[in-house]
Design an enzyme around this catalytic site. Structure first.
Site, PDB file in Angstrom:
ATOM      1  N   VAL B  14       0.835  -1.196   0.000  1.00 29.33           N
ATOM      2  CA  VAL B  14       0.000   0.000   0.000  1.00 29.33           C
ATOM      3  C   VAL B  14       0.872   1.250   0.000  1.00 29.33           C
ATOM      4  O   VAL B  14       0.635   2.207  -0.738  1.00 29.33           O
ATOM      5  CB  VAL B  14      -0.965  -0.018   1.200  1.00 29.33           C
ATOM      6  N   ARG B  45      10.769  -0.556   8.230  1.00 26.46           N
ATOM      7  CA  ARG B  45      11.621  -1.447   9.038  1.00 26.46           C
ATOM      8  C   ARG B  45      12.663  -2.134   8.185  1.00 26.46           C
ATOM      9  O   ARG B  45      13.718  -2.498   8.653  1.00 26.46           O
ATOM     10  CB  ARG B  45      10.741  -2.486   9.739  1.00 26.46           C
ATOM     11  N   GLU B 126     -10.492   7.776   4.597  1.00 19.86           N
ATOM     12  CA  GLU B 126     -11.296   7.431   3.411  1.00 19.86           C
ATOM     13  C   GLU B 126     -11.008   6.023   2.913  1.00 19.86           C
ATOM     14  O   GLU B 126     -11.923   5.262   2.604  1.00 19.86           O
ATOM     15  CB  GLU B 126     -11.018   8.442   2.287  1.00 19.86           C
ATOM     16  N   ASP B 197     -15.015  -8.731   7.368  1.00 21.14           N
ATOM     17  CA  ASP B 197     -14.562  -7.525   6.677  1.00 21.14           C
ATOM     18  C   ASP B 197     -15.737  -6.558   6.460  1.00 21.14           C
ATOM     19  O   ASP B 197     -15.640  -5.367   6.778  1.00 21.14           O
ATOM     20  CB  ASP B 197     -13.948  -7.931   5.330  1.00 21.14           C
ATOM     21  N   LYS B 201     -16.511  -2.724   8.187  1.00 19.59           N
ATOM     22  CA  LYS B 201     -16.806  -1.527   7.385  1.00 19.59           C
ATOM     23  C   LYS B 201     -18.126  -0.891   7.808  1.00 19.59           C
ATOM     24  O   LYS B 201     -18.217   0.327   7.955  1.00 19.59           O
ATOM     25  CB  LYS B 201     -16.836  -1.902   5.900  1.00 19.59           C
ATOM     26  N   GLY B 298      -7.514  -2.071  -5.087  1.00 21.85           N
ATOM     27  CA  GLY B 298      -6.086  -2.359  -5.050  1.00 21.85           C
ATOM     28  C   GLY B 298      -5.284  -1.194  -4.496  1.00 21.85           C
ATOM     29  O   GLY B 298      -5.821  -0.274  -3.891  1.00 21.85           O
TER      30      GLY B 298
END
Lengths: 419, 419
Positions: B14, B45, B126, B197, B201, B298
């Site tokens: 991401v 890291r 968002e 999931d 949301k 994605g």
């Protein structure tokens, strides 16, 4: 708590709708944005018997609104020439302007935005394009990082209503009459059915997304008045329906801008949006294809768009998400009522439907429909039941009782969500 | 031109997606918002072989990002505990935070928003809910004036993909495998198919719209793994299909919150959204029912949402609409290519199809399909033609040539819009 002082120019249906909504939804606005919107003055050439402005100052000369100590002018007078003059004067006096006026943006947008920029103030116009479908802020903000390649959709609710009815077998003329009776179409419907309204909207969206000029150069505009119901029949046989589409598409520095009827595939998103609705498809590089559809187009939808512009102009642009509503509580799931779909696999023996039905009856649960389907094998048969709504807390015992029947082999179920 | 200085925490898919999008779409962002976003430091890291951060400072201790001279921390490390600690430290250091992390908002939202408010900074998220479908800003801004009564929809693209395939006749297991092959479902798909999931949301959306708590108290969550393809068949016979819906509904200070499979009417909006998509229906007092649907989920969609949050936090929140793109020009309509539907009313005489076809052939216009329909009366028959694409400039001569045939009585036509 922030305050925003506004002046409203115009006192027709849209303006009084805004006035009333600012009262009825004041709590909602405050909750969302911590903002209080105060109307300082109203420019009204004459009184409106439908709405009492209370103690708000009334100016008969709408231009005098600009002289008041206000942050934002809300232009709701409609029309082009006087509206343009009013907006220009307000912007030059360094007032922000919010307008719901599509005609003035379409015809003078470039000039007006340039004067706003020069003066360091904003000209916002969410409600000018498809009030009820917040496409302007979507393009402006949510999609600010994306490159937009195409905007297309049904931008005129009246045309979409007429075409949806023709799809069901009505001819054009009676459908137009119906639209007029329902108040969806004006007595003179030419602006809608000749495609002009949709064309103005796509012109404004193209300016926003692609930087094309306002007013745009001449582009192709065709309405829905040349379509016959038989065209829907023939189109259907080949997998299409007919929609009135307005399209703006950008490729290599050229813009394809037009508004006309189109055949679209039956299984497409736009084909399935029926009735007095706006539906818009936006193609982007980052998000793929995005869809938005709304039905509102009345005074309240217009007021909503104007208010979202006002909140945007204030300093309190964000809902205070931690405004936890202490008094609201989650409903216990078991206290909810649901209609249910049941799949019951039962022995194919006489009397099985009756014994199953009686279990429902014993729990006072009405059956909306029950049908025995084709056998699974010699012994087993699926029975499909749709119930009337009943309390979730009664579900488990119902299922236990059904499973206790020797004739019942297996059960599964899905709740039905009303739409 | 405004500048926004950001630090990125995390350096997985991401984060590198955001890094790349900020480069590839810098011009678009600047055009939209007159904003330049500068990455001052990255908390990584370890290096990521897929992405070279160039000259940007790398901190191996991600908490050190907070010490840099930046305006906004972008939290993209994922997970819950460390993310919570990082966000709290950043907010307490009076930095704005943008996160795409659903889990941390769901589990610690109330605490995090409260700390943001106390410090006078913003926490934006968002991309944490349905990246690719900008529902957060829609609720927050466009609908700020409206009272929302219900939010419902398919919030998990994987579940919707699986159910859409089952609707076409596939069973659950092979469809899940297909979703895994296509990369829509994880090797361990439980988070998606068990409804977790979608539940996270809807919990976040309910907090935003209704002020319910984050984390919410326990609410009903059921996944799609108990549904069989036959259920679609039986449901279809009664006018329904099956969707996985997440629902938040507010009535008189109670909130109905849940996520489970539901039968929905075949002709409803949600029923018609198929494939890896999110589709959301919002019921409001001012706008009626609003729909939004997106397919992206994605890295790029996530980056888009993060960037729209960043633009919001900057002082340059509005696209400079008068940025007229001088170099772009409207394409001449006559230079466009269209597929066409033709309705040709012709005499019912032998050879009529051939003579009509030859007119198209003479103009080098290929016919995709031609069919003669039921006679209108003894003399006249409709012939329906779908052409391959041809230039609009050739249209009028084609029609003139067709009308010049003695056998042709009437012609009408509609363009076909590819989808």
């Amino acid at each position: 708590m922030n305050k925003l002082k506004i002046g409203i120019c115009g006192w027709g249906n849209v303006a009084t709708g805004l006035f009333k909504t600012l009262q009825t939804n004041a709590a909602e606005i405050k909750k969302s944005s911590n903002l209080e919107i105060e109307i300082i003055a109203i420019g009204a050439r004459r009184d409106n018997p439908k709405c009492d402005p209370g103690n708000v100052i009334i100016e008969r000369d709408i231009f005098k609104i600009i002289d008041h100590d206000i942050d934002v002018i809300v232009e709701l007078i409609g029309g082009v020439d006087v509206a343009r003059e009013l907006i220009l004067k307000a912007l030059n006096a360094k007032k922000h302007v919010v307008t719901a006026n599509k005609a003035v943006i379409f015809n003078h947008g470039d000039e007006l935005f340039s004067v706003a920029n020069k003066n360091g103030v904003k000209l916002l116009y969410e409600s000018s394009v498809c009030a009820g479908t917040p496409i302007i802020k979507l393009l402006n903000q949510e999609l600010a990082a994306s490159k937009i390649s195409k905007i297309s959709g049904m931008l005129n609710g009246t045309s979409n209503f007429i075409l949806s009815n023709m799809e069901e077998g009505m001819e054009f003329e009676p459908t137009l009459k119906l639209a007029q009776e329902k108040g969806y179409a004006e007595p003179d419907p030419s602006f809608d059915i000749e495609g002009t309204d949709a064309a103005h909207k796509i012109g404004i969206l193209s300016s926003l997304a692609f930087g094309s000029s306002l007013p745009p150069k001449d582009f192709y505009i065709e309405g829905i008045n040349g379509i016959y119901k038989d065209d829907f029949k023939y189109a259907y046989e080949m997998g299409y329906t007919i929609k009135h589409l307005a399209i703006a598409k950008s490729t290599n520095n050229t813009i394809d801008l037009r508004a006309h009827p189109s055949l679209v595939k039956l299984d497409s998103y736009l084909a399935n949006l029926k009735g007095v609705r706006n539906g818009i498809e936006v193609e982007t590089d980052l998000l793929g294809t995005l869809h938005i559809a709304g039905s509102g187009a009345g005074q309240e939808a217009t007021a909503s768009g104007v208010i979202s512009d006002l909140i945007y102009l204030s300093d309190s642009k964000i809902r205070e998400v931690n405004n936890i509503n202490e008094s609201s509580e989650l409903i216990d799931f078991f206290d909810l009522d649901f209609q249910y779909y049941f799949y019951i696999e039962a022995s194919d023996v006489s009397g099985v439907m009756a014994s199953i039905s009686s279990i429902f009856a014993n729990k006072d649960i009405s059956i909306e429909s029950i049908s025995q389907k084709e056998n699974l094998n010699d012994d087993l048969v699926p029975i499909i039941i749709i119930t009337d709504p009943f309390k979730e807390k009664d579900y488990q015992e119902l299922v236990d009782n059904l499973l206790a029947l020797d004739s019942v082999n297996k059960i599964r179920s899905i709740r039905i969500e009303p739409q």
